[in-house]
Design a protein around this motif. Structure first.
Motif, PDB file in Angstrom:
ATOM      1  N   ARG A  23       5.610  46.032 -33.046  1.00  0.00           N
ATOM      2  CA  ARG A  23       5.768  46.317 -31.615  1.00  0.00           C
ATOM      3  C   ARG A  23       4.413  46.239 -30.909  1.00  0.00           C
ATOM      4  O   ARG A  23       4.303  45.693 -29.811  1.00  0.00           O
ATOM      5  N   THR A  24       3.358  46.760 -31.529  1.00  0.00           N
ATOM      6  CA  THR A  24       2.018  46.710 -30.936  1.00  0.00           C
ATOM      7  C   THR A  24       1.543  45.269 -30.820  1.00  0.00           C
ATOM      8  O   THR A  24       0.990  44.859 -29.781  1.00  0.00           O
ATOM      9  N   SER A  27       3.268  43.568 -27.956  1.00  0.00           N
ATOM     10  CA  SER A  27       2.696  43.989 -26.677  1.00  0.00           C
ATOM     11  C   SER A  27       1.376  43.273 -26.417  1.00  0.00           C
ATOM     12  O   SER A  27       1.106  42.805 -25.298  1.00  0.00           O
ATOM     13  N   SER A  30       2.136  39.661 -25.405  1.00  0.00           N
ATOM     14  CA  SER A  30       2.563  39.502 -24.012  1.00  0.00           C
ATOM     15  C   SER A  30       1.382  39.662 -23.060  1.00  0.00           C
ATOM     16  O   SER A  30       1.265  38.947 -22.060  1.00  0.00           O
ATOM     17  N   SER A  31       0.465  40.590 -23.374  1.00  0.00           N
ATOM     18  CA  SER A  31      -0.730  40.754 -22.541  1.00  0.00           C
ATOM     19  C   SER A  31      -1.591  39.510 -22.587  1.00  0.00           C
ATOM     20  O   SER A  31      -2.096  39.044 -21.551  1.00  0.00           O
TER      21      SER A  31
END
Length: 153
Positions: A23-24, A27, A30-31
């Motif tokens: 999950r990290t 994220s 996406s950043s």
């Protein structure tokens, strides 16, 4: 059995750790995608701004050349104005000196001229005035006639 339970707990902890790590990383991905997209837009905008700046600098250079040319032409004009000012100053100085001499001649007593001399001077003045009037009349009549019918043609 304790060993088996520890292995199961380590496996469960590894699965949970892997889940949160995934999950990290998603994220972070996406950043990074947003940063990549923003940088792409910035490149396009920088190119457009660069083109506009080049156009503005080109116009400024053209205006500077035009201004320099016009200022060069004005230098000649101001030089002429300075010359006219000098001539007017010299004329004023001459008139002032003449007026001073004229008025000082009234203050100093002079011997009277003979009536014949005064008459001759007036006669010369009148002849000059008549000659000037004759010239003016000739100029007026020359202007009044059409170009094709002038006396010298």
């Amino acid at each position: 059995m304790l060993l088996e339970m520890s292995a199961v707990m380590v496996a469960i902890a590894f699965v949970i750790l892997t889940f949160f790590l995934i999950r990290t990383l998603q994220s972070v991905k996406s950043s990074l995608d947003e940063v990549t997209q923003t940088l792409g837009q910035m490149k396009i905008e920088v190119r457009e701004i660069g083109d506009e700046v080049k156009a503005v600098v080109g116009n400024a250079n053209e205006m500077a050349v035009d201004l320099r040319t016009k200022l060069t032409k004005l230098d000649h004009l101001f030089s002429s104005v300075g010359d006219v000012g000098q001539v007017v100053h010299e004329l004023t100085t001459t008139v002032r000196q003449s007026a001073t001499g004229f008025f000082s001649s009234f203050k100093q007593p002079k011997r009277r001229q003979a009536p014949e001399q005064r008459t001759e001077k007036w006669q010369a003045v009148l002849e000059g005035a008549l000659a000037a009037a004759d010239v003016l009349l000739r100029i007026k009549s020359a202007r009044a006639q059409p170009a094709g019918k002038r006396a010298g043609d």
